[in-house]
Design a protein around this motif. Structure first.
Motif, mmCIF file in Angstrom:
data_model
loop_
_atom_site.group_PDB
_atom_site.id
_atom_site.type_symbol
_atom_site.label_atom_id
_atom_site.label_comp_id
_atom_site.label_asym_id
_atom_site.label_seq_id
_atom_site.Cartn_x
_atom_site.Cartn_y
_atom_site.Cartn_z
ATOM 1 N N GLU A 94 0.848 -1.191 0.000
ATOM 2 C CA GLU A 94 0.000 0.000 0.000
ATOM 3 C C GLU A 94 0.882 1.238 0.000
ATOM 4 O O GLU A 94 1.866 1.310 0.719
ATOM 5 C CB GLU A 94 -0.905 0.001 1.235
ATOM 6 C CG GLU A 94 -1.796 1.227 1.351
ATOM 7 C CD GLU A 94 -2.622 1.208 2.620
ATOM 8 O OE1 GLU A 94 -3.500 0.322 2.732
ATOM 9 O OE2 GLU A 94 -2.381 2.049 3.511
ATOM 10 N N GLY A 95 0.539 2.220 -0.828
ATOM 11 C CA GLY A 95 1.303 3.454 -0.900
ATOM 12 C C GLY A 95 1.832 3.690 -2.300
ATOM 13 O O GLY A 95 1.487 2.984 -3.257
ATOM 14 N N GLU A 96 2.693 4.692 -2.416
ATOM 15 C CA GLU A 96 3.250 5.035 -3.722
ATOM 16 C C GLU A 96 4.296 4.016 -4.149
ATOM 17 O O GLU A 96 5.049 3.495 -3.334
ATOM 18 C CB GLU A 96 3.876 6.433 -3.669
ATOM 19 C CG GLU A 96 2.878 7.545 -3.410
ATOM 20 C CD GLU A 96 3.525 8.911 -3.539
ATOM 21 O OE1 GLU A 96 4.066 9.204 -4.621
ATOM 22 O OE2 GLU A 96 3.503 9.672 -2.554
ATOM 23 N N ARG A 97 4.325 3.774 -5.451
ATOM 24 C CA ARG A 97 5.323 2.871 -6.023
ATOM 25 C C ARG A 97 6.315 3.693 -6.824
ATOM 26 O O ARG A 97 5.982 4.710 -7.418
ATOM 27 C CB ARG A 97 4.654 1.831 -6.915
ATOM 28 C CG ARG A 97 3.546 1.072 -6.222
ATOM 29 C CD ARG A 97 2.777 0.177 -7.162
ATOM 30 N NE ARG A 97 3.513 -1.034 -7.493
ATOM 31 C CZ ARG A 97 2.981 -2.051 -8.159
ATOM 32 N NH1 ARG A 97 1.731 -2.003 -8.581
ATOM 33 N NH2 ARG A 97 3.704 -3.119 -8.427
ATOM 34 N N GLY A 98 7.565 3.212 -6.851
ATOM 35 C CA GLY A 98 8.609 3.938 -7.551
ATOM 36 C C GLY A 98 8.741 3.526 -9.001
ATOM 37 O O GLY A 98 7.860 2.875 -9.583
ATOM 38 N N ASN A 99 9.867 3.901 -9.597
ATOM 39 C CA ASN A 99 10.106 3.644 -11.018
ATOM 40 C C ASN A 99 10.123 2.158 -11.353
ATOM 41 O O ASN A 99 9.786 1.761 -12.470
ATOM 42 C CB ASN A 99 11.438 4.273 -11.439
ATOM 43 C CG ASN A 99 11.452 5.774 -11.216
ATOM 44 O OD1 ASN A 99 10.420 6.435 -11.361
ATOM 45 N ND2 ASN A 99 12.606 6.315 -10.854
ATOM 46 N N LEU A 100 10.545 1.335 -10.407
ATOM 47 C CA LEU A 100 10.564 -0.109 -10.627
ATOM 48 C C LEU A 100 9.281 -0.783 -10.151
ATOM 49 O O LEU A 100 9.140 -2.000 -10.268
ATOM 50 C CB LEU A 100 11.760 -0.739 -9.901
ATOM 51 C CG LEU A 100 13.154 -0.372 -10.415
ATOM 52 C CD1 LEU A 100 14.225 -0.951 -9.494
ATOM 53 C CD2 LEU A 100 13.360 -0.884 -11.836
ATOM 54 N N GLY A 101 8.375 0.012 -9.592
ATOM 55 C CA GLY A 101 7.135 -0.551 -9.077
ATOM 56 C C GLY A 101 7.276 -1.155 -7.694
ATOM 57 O O GLY A 101 6.505 -2.044 -7.323
ATOM 58 N N LEU A 102 8.251 -0.676 -6.907
ATOM 59 C CA LEU A 102 8.509 -1.231 -5.586
ATOM 60 C C LEU A 102 7.824 -0.408 -4.505
ATOM 61 O O LEU A 102 7.676 0.808 -4.627
ATOM 62 C CB LEU A 102 10.017 -1.281 -5.314
ATOM 63 C CG LEU A 102 10.867 -1.992 -6.368
ATOM 64 C CD1 LEU A 102 12.336 -1.949 -5.965
ATOM 65 C CD2 LEU A 102 10.404 -3.434 -6.561
ATOM 66 N N TYR A 103 7.431 -1.080 -3.432
ATOM 67 C CA TYR A 103 6.812 -0.424 -2.288
ATOM 68 C C TYR A 103 7.817 -0.314 -1.137
ATOM 69 O O TYR A 103 8.529 -1.268 -0.819
ATOM 70 C CB TYR A 103 5.615 -1.238 -1.778
ATOM 71 C CG TYR A 103 4.433 -1.308 -2.703
ATOM 72 C CD1 TYR A 103 3.479 -0.291 -2.738
ATOM 73 C CD2 TYR A 103 4.245 -2.412 -3.531
ATOM 74 C CE1 TYR A 103 2.368 -0.371 -3.571
ATOM 75 C CE2 TYR A 103 3.142 -2.509 -4.364
ATOM 76 C CZ TYR A 103 2.210 -1.483 -4.383
ATOM 77 O OH TYR A 103 1.116 -1.574 -5.216
ATOM 78 N N HIS A 104 7.822 0.854 -0.511
ATOM 79 C CA HIS A 104 8.476 1.060 0.788
ATOM 80 C C HIS A 104 9.943 0.619 0.821
ATOM 81 O O HIS A 104 10.382 -0.036 1.772
ATOM 82 C CB HIS A 104 7.712 0.323 1.892
ATOM 83 C CG HIS A 104 6.277 0.720 2.019
ATOM 84 N ND1 HIS A 104 5.876 2.014 2.279
ATOM 85 C CD2 HIS A 104 5.134 -0.021 1.900
ATOM 86 C CE1 HIS A 104 4.551 2.062 2.339
ATOM 87 N NE2 HIS A 104 4.075 0.844 2.100
ATOM 88 N N MET A 105 10.701 0.976 -0.210
ATOM 89 C CA MET A 105 12.140 0.757 -0.116
ATOM 90 C C MET A 105 12.769 1.729 0.882
ATOM 91 O O MET A 105 13.886 1.509 1.358
ATOM 92 C CB MET A 105 12.794 0.920 -1.489
ATOM 93 C CG MET A 105 12.415 -0.162 -2.489
ATOM 94 S SD MET A 105 13.019 -1.797 -2.020
ATOM 95 C CE MET A 105 14.762 -1.646 -2.412
ATOM 96 N N GLN A 106 12.047 2.806 1.175
ATOM 97 C CA GLN A 106 12.445 3.755 2.214
ATOM 98 C C GLN A 106 11.269 3.918 3.163
ATOM 99 O O GLN A 106 10.161 4.275 2.758
ATOM 100 C CB GLN A 106 12.818 5.112 1.607
ATOM 101 C CG GLN A 106 14.030 5.068 0.691
ATOM 102 C CD GLN A 106 15.331 5.161 1.465
ATOM 103 O OE1 GLN A 106 15.858 6.223 1.738
ATOM 104 N NE2 GLN A 106 15.860 4.002 1.821
ATOM 105 N N GLY A 107 11.490 3.671 4.449
ATOM 106 C CA GLY A 107 10.425 3.803 5.428
ATOM 107 C C GLY A 107 9.639 2.516 5.612
ATOM 108 O O GLY A 107 9.946 1.469 5.038
ATOM 109 N N ASN A 108 8.623 2.592 6.448
ATOM 110 C CA ASN A 108 7.746 1.488 6.839
ATOM 111 C C ASN A 108 8.468 0.548 7.807
ATOM 112 O O ASN A 108 8.220 0.598 8.999
ATOM 113 C CB ASN A 108 7.193 0.739 5.633
ATOM 114 C CG ASN A 108 5.785 0.222 5.906
ATOM 115 O OD1 ASN A 108 5.022 0.867 6.627
ATOM 116 N ND2 ASN A 108 5.436 -0.920 5.350
ATOM 117 N N VAL A 109 9.372 -0.334 7.319
ATOM 118 C CA VAL A 109 10.171 -1.163 8.230
ATOM 119 C C VAL A 109 11.591 -1.283 7.680
ATOM 120 O O VAL A 109 11.804 -1.279 6.467
ATOM 121 C CB VAL A 109 9.572 -2.584 8.416
ATOM 122 C CG1 VAL A 109 8.256 -2.519 9.163
ATOM 123 C CG2 VAL A 109 9.423 -3.312 7.092
#
Length: 543
Positions: free
Chosen positions: A459-474
Motif C-alpha cells: 500500500e502506498g506510492e510505487r517507484g520507477n521499478l514498481g517497488l513499495y516502501h524501499m524507504q520507510g515502513n520497516v
C-alpha cells in the motif's frame, strides 16, 4: 607589737627512682642460666618448623605449571575447570586426570601423579611442568575461523578500548590455534583459513587495541606462530602492501585504528588529506545524475509473489543525496552489481503464515527452543495473533528467521525453476534498487505521517521499478555482515562478523534521517517491531 612571720620548713626532694631488680627463679629446680638458652633454642626450632616443615604438612603437594601450544587451552583436573594456559596452581598430592580443551583442538587427556615434599616448600616449593602440544582437528576448521572473527568483530562493536576496558587478543589467539597446533607442517587448508581470518576481520580494525591484535595475528600467520623473524617480517609487510594495492583506502582505515595522537598527526598530513579528498570523489565513477533513465519494467510472479527485475550497473554506494559529509569509515565507493529480481514489497504476515505451516519449528509456541538455540529473542512474533492484518509486513523476526524463510522459498523456486535462487538481498543490491526506484524522492512511511505504525506492505506510492516502501515502513534485513570499515575495503575482501546490515529505515524514523545510503546493524537474533525483510531472485552463480 611586732607581728611574727610564720615560716614553713623547706621541703626535702623526693627520689622517684625505683631500683627494683627482677630475678628469675629456678624452674623445676633448674637455674635460669641453664634453661634460658634452651628457651631461645626452642623458639628457633619452632620458627624453623613453622617455616620449613609446617607448610609442607598443611599443603602437601606441588605447584603445577600447565603449558600448551597453542596457548589458551582450558585445564580440567578430574573434570573440574581450573583455568587456561599458561597456568600455575597448587595441586595437592594424588592422582589426577588432566584434560586440555580448546575449540578446534582434539582434547588431550592423560593421567598425572602429583607428589609432595615436607621440607622447605614455603621457600622452594616443589614444581611440576605439564606440557601438551595440542593437535588441530581439521573437522573444526571453519568453527575456529568463524568464532575468532566473530569475537574480534564483537569487541569492535563495543566501542573504544581503555585501561579499564581492555579487549582480549581474540584474533591472534585464533591464529595461534591455526598455526601452532600439531601436526607440522601446516596443511594448505589451515594456511588458507589463516589468510581468510585476516581478510575477513580487517574491516573491523577500528581501535588501537584491535590494530595491535591484528598486526600480531598477521605476524603469527607469516611466521607459522613463531616469534617474528626477518623472513616473517618481510612477508608481513608484503601482505599489507598487497592489501593496500587491493584496497586503496586502507590508510583511511589505519587512521581510525591508530591512537588519538598518531591519528590526528596522520589526518593533519597534507598528503593524506589530499588522498582522502581524491577518494571521496574518484571512488564513485557513477554519479546520481548518470543513473539509467530507461528501466526494463519487467515483472514476473513466482509462487504467488511478484518480483521486479533490476538491471545490472555500477552502484555509487554510500553517496549522500542530501549533501551530507560522509564519515571517514564510510567514504563512498562504486561496485558492480549483476542483474537480479527483487520482491515488490516486504514479506507479509500472510506470506509468513504459509512458511509456519510447513516449518513448525518456527511457530510461536516453540519460542523457548528457538531462544535456547540462539536464533531469536523473547520478542519473536510478539504481535502474532489470529485477528492480525495479514497484509502488514511481518515484523518481530530475527535474521535467522528471515534466512530460514529465504531457504524455504529457495527450495520451492529452484524446484520449479532450475537455475534460480532466492535469498536475502545484499546491501549493494538494495541500495541500487532503491536508487533506480527513486523511493527517496517521494514521501515514505516515516515518523512525519500522522498514523503511527507500519502500513500494509503493498500500500502506498510505487517507484520507477514498481517497488513499495524501499524507504520507510520497516527496516529490512540484508545478507551482509556489518563491518565498520567495509566501504574502505571495497571489493578486496568479504567481511565476516557478528551483526547483520539493515537498510531502509522505518516508521519511527524521521525522513531526514534516512536516505538510500543509510545503513544500520543489528544482532542476527534480534526481533524488533521495526524490522522485516524481502527477498531477491538471482541466477545460480550469484546465490
Amino acid at each position: 607589737m611586732a607581728s611574727r612571720k610564720k615560716t614553713r620548713p623547706a621541703e626535702q626532694p623526693v627520689d622517684d627512682t625505683v631500683n627494683d631488680t627482677v630475678k628469675l627463679g629456678p624452674l623445676f629446680g633448674i637455674g635460669p642460666h641453664h634453661y634460658i638458652p634452651f628457651l631461645y633454642l626452642g623458639a628457633v626450632v619452632l620458627l624453623l618448623f613453622g617455616v620449613l616443615v609446617l607448610p609442607g604438612i598443611l599443603q602437601y603437594g606441588s605447584l603445577v605449571s600447565f603449558e600448551s601450544d597453542p596457548r589458551g587451552a582450558e585445564i580440567y583436573l578430574n573434570g573440574i575447570r581450573k583455568g587456561s594456559t599458561p597456568l600455575e596452581i597448587f595441586v595437592p598430592s594424588g592422582s589426577y586426570r588432566v584434560e586440555y580443551r580448546l575449540p578446534g583442538i582434539t582434547p588431550e587427556n592423560f593421567e598425572v601423579d602429583v607428589s609432595g615434599r615436607l621440607l622447605g616448600t614455603l621457600l622452594l616449593p616443589r614444581r611440576i611442568l605439564s606440557y601438551a602440544h595440542l593437535k588441530f582437528d581439521e573437522a573444526h576448521l571453519h568453527s575456529v575461523l568463524s568464532s575468532a572473527v566473530r569475537e574480534f568483530a564483537a569487541w569492535g562493536a563495543v566501542g573504544q578500548s581503555s585501561r579499564q576496558h581492555r579487549f582480549p587478543p581474540a584474533l591472534s589467539e585464533g591464529m595461534d590455534v591455526l598455526m601452532t597446533a600439531a601436526p607440522v607442517p601446516i596443511s594448505d587448508e589451515r594456511t588458507n583459513a589463516g589468510r581468510d581470518l585476516l581478510l575477513q576481520s580487517v574491516a573491523h580494525t577500528v581501535d588501537p587495541a584491535l590494530l595491535r591484535d591484528y598486526v600480531r595475528a598477521a605476524s603469527k600467520f607469516h611466521n607459522a606462530g613463531a616469534a617474528l623473524g626477518p623472513g616473517g617480517l618481510v612477508e608481513t609487510v608484503r601482505f599489507f602492501a598487497h592489501l593496500h594495492n587491493s584496497a586503496e583506502a586502507l590508510p583511511v582505515l589505519l587512521s581510525e585504528a591508530l591512537p588519538r595522537a598518531e591519528s590526528e598527526q596522520l589526518n593533519s598530513n597534507p598528503a593524506f588529506r589530499s588522498f582522502v579528498d581524491r577518494k571521496t570523489t574518484a571512488m564513485v565513477a557513477l554519479s546520481y545524475e548518470e543513473l539509467p533513465t530507461e528501466l526494463p519494467g519487467e515483472r514476473r510472479t513466482l509462487l504467488g509473489t511478484s518480483f521486479a527485475r533490476v538491471p545490472e550497473g555500477r552502484v555509487p554506494l554510500g553517496q549522500s543525496r542530501q549533501g551530507r559529509e560522509p564519515s571517514t569509515l564510510q567514504l563512498p565507493w562504486s561496485k558492480n552489481v549483476a542483474s537480479f529480481e527483487i520482491m515488490e514489497h516486504t514479506v507479509t504476515r500472510a506470506d509468513y503464515s504459509g512458511f509456519l505451516v510447513e516449518n513448525p519449528k518456527w511457530r510461536p509456541e516453540n519460542i523457548e527452543e528457538l531462544i535456547e538455540a540462539g536464533l531469536v529473542t523473547q520478542d519473536y512474533l510478539h504481535d502474532w495473533r489470529d485477528d492480525m492484518n495479514p497484509a502488514l509486513p511481518v515484523t518481530f523476526v530475527s535474521y535467522y528467521a528471515a534466512e530460514a524463510y529465504a531457504n524455504w522459498f529457495h527450495s520451492r523456486v529452484s524446484n520449479a525453476h532450475p537455475g534460480l535462487s532466492a535469498r536475502l538481498p545484499r546491501e549493494a543490491e538494495f541500495e541500487w534498487a532503491t536508487l533506480l526506484d527513486g523511493s527517496d524522492l517521494f514521501p515514505g512511511n516515516f515518523r512525519e505521517r500522522p498514523n503511527a505504525g507500519p502500513r500494509p506492505a503493498a500500500e502506498g506510492e510505487r517507484g520507477n521499478l514498481g517497488l513499495y516502501h524501499m524507504q520507510g515502513n520497516v527496516w529490512e534485513w540484508q545478507l551482509d555482515y556489518f563491518a565498520p570499515g567495509a566501504y574502505l575495503m571495497g571489493d578486496a575482501v568479504e567481511p565476516a562478523g557478528v551483526e547483520r546490515v539493515v537498510r531502509g529505515g522505518s516508521w519511527v524514523n524521521s525522513s531526514s534521517e534516512v536516505e538510500p545510503s543509510t545503513r544500520g546493524a543489528q544482532h542476527p537474533s534480534w526481533c524488533s517491531p521495526f524490522l522485516g525483510f524481502r527477498l531477491v531472485i538471482v541466477s545460480g552463480e550469484q546465490s
